[in-house]
Structure formats: structure tokens, C-alpha cells
Write a protein that holds these residues in place. Structure first.
Motif, mmCIF file in Angstrom:
data_model
loop_
_atom_site.group_PDB
_atom_site.id
_atom_site.type_symbol
_atom_site.label_atom_id
_atom_site.label_comp_id
_atom_site.label_asym_id
_atom_site.label_seq_id
_atom_site.Cartn_x
_atom_site.Cartn_y
_atom_site.Cartn_z
ATOM 1 N N ASN A 119 0.797 -1.106 0.017
ATOM 2 C CA ASN A 119 0.113 -0.118 -0.060
ATOM 3 C C ASN A 119 0.849 1.241 -0.062
ATOM 4 O O ASN A 119 1.034 1.817 1.171
ATOM 5 C CB ASN A 119 -0.875 -0.008 1.315
ATOM 6 N N ALA A 120 1.332 1.545 -1.126
ATOM 7 C CA ALA A 120 2.498 2.752 -1.254
ATOM 8 C C ALA A 120 2.073 3.534 -2.605
ATOM 9 O O ALA A 120 1.366 3.133 -3.576
ATOM 10 C CB ALA A 120 3.782 2.146 -1.271
ATOM 11 N N VAL A 121 2.325 4.809 -2.515
ATOM 12 C CA VAL A 121 2.331 5.360 -3.895
ATOM 13 C C VAL A 121 3.415 5.064 -4.840
ATOM 14 O O VAL A 121 4.476 4.820 -4.586
ATOM 15 C CB VAL A 121 2.786 6.959 -3.508
ATOM 16 N N THR A 122 2.735 5.047 -6.147
ATOM 17 C CA THR A 122 3.706 4.338 -7.156
ATOM 18 C C THR A 122 4.248 5.653 -7.845
ATOM 19 O O THR A 122 3.515 6.894 -8.317
ATOM 20 C CB THR A 122 2.706 3.625 -8.326
ATOM 21 N N VAL A 123 5.674 5.325 -8.404
ATOM 22 C CA VAL A 123 6.292 6.583 -9.104
ATOM 23 C C VAL A 123 6.748 5.720 -10.146
ATOM 24 O O VAL A 123 7.620 4.895 -10.068
ATOM 25 C CB VAL A 123 7.153 7.198 -8.112
ATOM 26 N N MET A 124 6.634 6.295 -11.339
ATOM 27 C CA MET A 124 7.336 5.771 -12.650
ATOM 28 C C MET A 124 7.305 6.732 -13.737
ATOM 29 O O MET A 124 6.660 7.782 -13.586
ATOM 30 C CB MET A 124 6.299 4.420 -13.147
ATOM 31 N N THR A 125 8.232 6.438 -14.658
ATOM 32 C CA THR A 125 8.051 7.256 -15.804
ATOM 33 C C THR A 125 7.277 7.063 -16.831
ATOM 34 O O THR A 125 6.387 5.924 -16.599
ATOM 35 C CB THR A 125 9.556 6.847 -16.570
ATOM 36 N N ILE A 126 6.904 8.111 -17.357
ATOM 37 C CA ILE A 126 5.586 7.991 -18.457
ATOM 38 C C ILE A 126 5.816 6.661 -19.526
ATOM 39 O O ILE A 126 4.922 6.069 -19.761
ATOM 40 C CB ILE A 126 5.544 9.460 -19.229
ATOM 41 N N HIS A 127 7.164 6.467 -19.862
ATOM 42 C CA HIS A 127 7.318 5.313 -20.989
ATOM 43 C C HIS A 127 6.813 3.908 -20.318
ATOM 44 O O HIS A 127 6.218 3.165 -21.028
ATOM 45 C CB HIS A 127 8.593 5.294 -21.167
ATOM 46 N N LYS A 128 7.027 3.721 -19.209
ATOM 47 C CA LYS A 128 6.724 2.427 -18.123
ATOM 48 C C LYS A 128 5.333 2.562 -17.896
ATOM 49 O O LYS A 128 4.695 1.585 -17.619
ATOM 50 C CB LYS A 128 7.404 2.540 -16.908
ATOM 51 N N SER A 129 4.529 3.860 -18.090
ATOM 52 C CA SER A 129 2.996 3.611 -17.607
ATOM 53 C C SER A 129 2.073 3.106 -18.740
ATOM 54 O O SER A 129 0.944 3.150 -18.700
ATOM 55 C CB SER A 129 2.579 4.788 -17.100
ATOM 56 N N LYS A 130 2.744 3.086 -20.149
ATOM 57 C CA LYS A 130 1.917 2.884 -21.261
ATOM 58 C C LYS A 130 1.024 1.511 -20.869
ATOM 59 O O LYS A 130 1.704 0.581 -20.670
ATOM 60 C CB LYS A 130 2.845 2.776 -22.584
ATOM 61 N N GLY A 131 -0.066 1.760 -21.176
ATOM 62 C CA GLY A 131 -1.081 0.547 -20.942
ATOM 63 C C GLY A 131 -1.560 0.362 -19.721
ATOM 64 O O GLY A 131 -2.519 -0.581 -19.432
ATOM 65 N N LEU A 132 -1.295 1.223 -18.695
ATOM 66 C CA LEU A 132 -1.592 1.032 -17.203
ATOM 67 C C LEU A 132 -2.689 2.202 -17.040
ATOM 68 O O LEU A 132 -2.737 3.155 -17.589
ATOM 69 C CB LEU A 132 -0.469 1.208 -16.372
ATOM 70 N N GLU A 133 -3.672 1.904 -15.974
ATOM 71 C CA GLU A 133 -4.347 3.026 -15.628
ATOM 72 C C GLU A 133 -4.181 3.029 -14.089
ATOM 73 O O GLU A 133 -4.063 2.046 -13.350
ATOM 74 C CB GLU A 133 -5.710 2.620 -16.015
#
Length: 573
Positions: free
Chosen positions: A243-257
Motif C-alpha cells: 500500500n504505497a504511492v507508485t512512482v514511474m516514468t511515463i514510458h513505463k506507464s503505457k497500457g496502465l491505469e
């Protein structure tokens, strides 16, 4: 994005976005978007303001029905993500990301790497300062840090161990070089008491060490070189249930919501490139094209330069707007965008994300230079939506205990590539043979022996007795009457090839240990072996010879050099 489509330089790209935005909407009226601008005086202040606004947003969200793992922060660069993660963690916000889970993020791992480095390179002051700084904090040493560093930094070998002993730290740094890689790390974990604060980083790092040590000839120096290439990617396996805030780059977020997306640093330039290059046609007898620096000047390089500039600009424009599209469409319920007020507005020809945002607000009649926050929808209504996702059970987590136990306490000895750890005469002979084979790859003439042995001494890879023994064997080889001419100081370096690949006509890859070429067309072949003569060794060397003859060379001699401990034998085939 219908507004954005009007600013494309390529009509095809414009049509793509114009058609793409003619989509049917759902019947759901809920949702919330907030665009906020900051006005920093400099770059350092902008980092702080972005971090503060992100932290405040997360705090407000978690006071409603949102859980930390409903929230995702997207950044353009990994550097920005790490900076935000560090700030949030410092402010007691749990964060999970591929960047913050990097093993290189852990002080415990830095301690082990520094310990290995100091054991191999006692003169490395940077590594020693890093190690001492960690130990001062880890053991809560009462002496002021600068006094502690001053007292210990100049000590070497046994004197260094004695200094640490006075501060309650019992460890012999010099003995680490005599242990296997894994055993050396366990030794430091035990004596530095890292096991009492062990975390997932330490478990993952020791798994990495164990995996590396299973490789042939895996030693501590090779591991340090391996670590330099691996530390940017080696990470702790992520737990999606945390249960933690997710931090990622935009490129890795493709296909996620995600229920909530926070997008800081929304000021990407549409046409910027790092160290941009381009192939440009030239009028030359040898080359048709040249690799040039790509910048605005290219537009002035004639018709081809102008066309190249326009195409490159349109491609960058599309790539970056696609990136913005990906970012803004990751949110399911709430989206927060943080950008900066530009120093100069370019509403007709926007060239970065913040100009596009302000241009859209202007088109809607909303932009006010004195207003920094623009909201669409209701945050309260969205947060209070009934959702199974927001009623998540609280998982109980347990940290595993790291069991530190040195092999010596169980009367075990871990085998390593260092000869001091091999107990029987046969094992020592094998290890010397392997070391001899590797060393001969570095030697072309007999003068190289002293340089190579001194390099080994500097690296502290092997005990002195092993190096003395190795040097004696090397001298026997280069002084042997049948082959001494192959190691003469009069030979040119470019006539000697050690460990050079040869591809046969049947696509078979061969690698002779040593080839000496004479008069460009004649060659002597030398191969090094451990143990007793074997027919397969002769067949191998004969295959080298047949291949070289097929390539048009005349083979003068074929030698097999066998080592067995301190003794050598030279077999001429």
C-alpha cells in the motif's frame, strides 16, 4: 487534444489527432482534473515547489477514500522520479517504484561495495570515506564525524583494523581479500552488524552476489566491475500488494491505469533533443553521407537541409505530444497536472507543454495570469464514489530475519578463485594453472611479466605467496630454450596475438592462446594447458594449424605448454 491538433506541422499528424478525438463519451459525469502552475525563481526552487505540491496533494487524497496505492506519480525522467521519491520517503510517504527499489539506493549496499573496494584498493580514499561515514552513523559513534574520519582515514592494513577496534568495530579489512566474494560479504555483514537492520535490499543484493559467484573465474574485482554496469538496473522485486504511492516514468506507464495520476514537471519542450545527430549527404569520393550535429542551422543547408529539419521537427513534435497523451489518459478518476508559468507566452506557436496548457485555457477563455489553479469537475464527488477498489483489506507484512553465520563457525570453507582458499596441493595446482592461463593472455614479451605481477599486487587479488609462485612459473616459460624466441623483447607487439578468434570455413569459432607471426606469412602456435598431456590437446592445436594453412599462412611451430604447480613442460608437436 483537439486544440493540440491545430498546432501540428504535419497535416497527417493533425488529421490523426483530429479524427482520434471524435470519440463517444461515457454516461459517467464524475471525474476531476486540476492544472496548477508554479512560479519558481530558479531551478532549485522549482524542484522544491513541485515536491511540496505533490506531497500536499497526496496528503489531501489520503484524507478522503483514496489509499496510497490508488495514486501514481508520472515523470518524464528517471532523475525527477528519484528526486520526488526521496522527498516523499523523507516525509514518511511509502513509495514503490523501479527507481527507488534499485539496490544502489540502499546505504547497506554502499557499505558492502565500499568494504570490498577498500579491501582490494587500500589507497582508495573515496571508498574509505564512504565506508567510515556509514560506520559512524550505523554504530552511533559519539566522536564527531570529522574527528572519526581524521583518526581512521590515514591508517592502513592492521593499523586500520586497530583503529576501528577502538571504536567497538571488530573487523580485519585485509582478510576480506583472501575470502571468496560471497564469504567476504557475509563476513562484513556479520562484523558490521548489518544483519540487525537487514532489509529487502540486502537480501536481493546477496542473491545477486551468489548468482555472480557461480560464474567461472568470478572474483571480487570482476564483481565490482560487474556492479558498475548493473547498479543502474538491479533492484528489489516489487510487491504489487504494498500500500504505497507508485512512482514511474511515463514510458513505463503505457497500457496502465490508476484511480489518481499526478503529473509534475509538465514543461517538456516539444523540439528538444540531447546530443542530436543526423546523416547528411556530402559530395565526397569515399563517403556518400556524413554524421553531423543536428540543430537549427541545418535548415540553412540547402533544400535537403530544410527538408531534413522540417521532418525531424515534425517527428519530435509527434513523439512528445504522444507522450503527453499517454500521461493525461492514465487517470481513471482524478488527474493533477503541475507545470510552470513560462517567462514568455507563445500561444500561436507553443513549443512546450506549459505553453500548450496555457493555450488551451486561453482558448476556453479561462486563462488569467494571476490565477495559478484551474479545476474541472468535483474532487469531493469523485473521491466519494462507491468503489470496490477503495475497500481494500489491510495486508499484514512481516520483515524476514537475516541469518548471518560465517562458514568458519560450521567448519566450512567456501571455494573461490583466490588460491589461498584451496586446501589440497592438487587444488592449488589447478588454481595456479587457471591463473597462469589468464595471465599469459596479458603477456606478449618477457618484459610484461613484471608489469602484470605489480598490477595484481596493486589490486590485492591474490596472496603474495601465490604471486611469487606465479612469477616463478612465468619466468620458466619465457626462458625455456625451445620457446624463448617467442617472448623476445625484440618482437613487435602487432605480430603477437593472444586469445584471438578465428572463424573457419565451416563457421566454427576457434581461439588459439597465442600466435606469433613472422614476415607476415609465417606463424607459430602456442597453447597453454594444465595437468598431463592429452591427445585431444594435440588435435585442437592441429585444427588451429589446418585453419591457418587454409588462410594462406605457413605454420613454423606448434607448442603445447603444460603447467603442474611450479613445474612446466613444453611439447613440440
Amino acid at each position: 487534444f483537439s486544440y493540440v491538433s491545430d498546432h501540428f506541422g504535419d497535416s497527417v499528424h493533425e488529421h490523426l489527432y483530429a479524427i482520434g478525438n471524435q470519440q463517444k463519451t461515457t454516461s459517467k459525469s464524475e471525474g476531476f482534473v486540476q492544472v496548477e502552475f508554479i512560479n519558481p525563481e530558479n531551478k532549485e526552487e522549482s524542484h522544491l515547489l513541485y515536491a511540496e505540491r505533490v506531497l500536499e496533494t497526496i496528503s489531501n487524497l489520503t484524507k478522503t477514500n483514496y489509499q496510497p496505492n490508488d495514486i501514481c506519480i508520472l515523470t518524464r525522467t528517471k532523475k525527477d522520479g528519484i528526486a520526488l521519491s526521496t522527498y516523499l520517503i523523507t516525509n514518511e510517504i511509502d513509495v514503490v517504484s523501479s527507481e527507488t527499489l534499485l539496490l544502489d539506493f540502499s546505504p547497506l549496499i554502499h557499505c558492502l561495495i565500499a568494504g570490498l573496494t577498500v579491501s582490494l584498493f587500500p589507497e582508495n580514499e573515496v571508498a574509505k570515506v564512504g565506508l567510515l561515514t556509514f560506520l559512524h552513523d550505523h554504530f552511533n559513534i559519539e566522536t564527531a564525524k570529522h574527528e572519526f574520519l581524521k583518526d581512521c582515514l590515514t591508517s592502513r592494513g592492521d593499523a586500520f583494523a586497530s583503529k576501528l577496534e577502538t571504536y567497538g568495530i571488530s573487523i580485519d579489512i585485509t582478510s576480506i581479500s583472501e575470502k571468496s566474494l560471497y564469504q567476504a560479504c557475509e563476513y562484513m555483514i556479520h562484523h558490521f552488524e548489518l544483519n540487525r537492520v537487514a532489509d529487502a535490499y540486502l537480501f536481493a543484493f546477496m542473491d545477486l552476489v551468489l548468482d555472480f559467484e557461480s560464474r567461472p573465474e568470478a572474483g571480487k574485482l570482476n564483481f565490482l566491475e560487474f556492479w558498475e554496469t548493473k547498479k543502474a538496473s538491479a533492484s528489489v522485486p516489487a510487491n504489487n500488494q504494498q500500500n504505497a504511492v507508485t512512482v514511474m516514468t511515463i514510458h513505463k506507464s503505457k497500457g496502465l491505469e490508476f484511480p489518481v495520476v499526478i503529473y509534475p514537471y509538465a514543461n517538456t519542450k516539444l523540439y528538444a533533443e540531447q546530443q542530436a545527430k543526423a546523416w547528411f549527404p556530402i559530395d565526397d569520393e569515399l563517403f556518400d553521407e556524413a554524421l553531423i550535429n543536428f540543430n537549427s542551422e541545418v535548415e540553412n543547408y540547402g533544400p535537403h537541409g530544410e527538408q531534413l529539419f522540417i521532418e525531424r521537427r515534425n517527428t519530435l513534435e509527434l513523439d512528445n505530444i504522444n507522450l503527453l497523451y499517454v500521461t493525461l489518459t492514465r487517470a481513471i478518476e482524478q488527474l493533477y497536472v503541475f507545470s510552470e508559468v513560462p517567462s514568455k507566452l507563445k500561444l500561436e506557436n507553443p513549443d512546450d507543454f506549459n505553453q500548450l496548457l496555457i493555450g488551451y485555457l486561453s482558448q476556453q477563455g479561462l486563462w488569467n495570469p494571476d490565477q495559478m489553479v484551474y479545476s474541472f469537475g468535483s474532487a469531493e464527488n469523485t473521491a466519494n464514489l462507491p468503489s470496490e477498489e477503495k475497500e481494500k483489506p489491510v495486508n499484514q507484512t512481516m520483515a524476514p530475519k537475516y541469518i548471518s553465520s560465517t562458514p568458519e563457525t560450521h567448519q566450512l570453507v567456501v571455494a573461490s578463485t583466490e588460491a589461498s582458499l584451496w586446501q589440497t596441493k592438487a587444488e592449488v595446482a589447478i588454481n595456479i594453472g587457471n591463473l597462469l592461463h589468464d595471465t599469459m593472455e596479458r603477456i606478449r614479451t618477457k618484459d610484461d611479466i613484471t608489469m602484470v605481477i605489480e598490477k595484481y599486487r596493486e589490486q590485492k587479488l591474490y596472496p603474495e605467496k601465490t604471486l611469487e609462485r606465479l612469477e616463478r612459473v612465468l619466468q620458466k616459460i619465457v626462458a625455456h630454450p625451445e620457446i624463448e624466441h617467442l617472448f623476445s623483447n625484440q618482437l613487435e607487439y602487432d605480430t603477437i596475438f593472444n586469445e584471438r578468434d578465428i572463424v573457419t570455413s565451416k563457421q566454427q569459432l576457434l581461439r588459439p592462446d597465442r600466435l606469433n607471426f613472422f614476415d607476415n606469412q609465417k606463424v607459430s602456435i602456442t597453447d597453454y594447458k594444465t595437468g598431463t598431456p592429452n591427445e585431444t590437446h594435440q588435435r585442437q592445436v592441429n585444427l588451429y594449424a589446418e585453419t591457418l594453412v587454409g588462410m594462406g599462412f605457413e605454420v613454423l611451430d606448434k607448442f603445447l605448454i603444460y603447467s603442474n604447480g611450479d613445474e612446466i613442460s613444453v611439447n613440440k608437436i
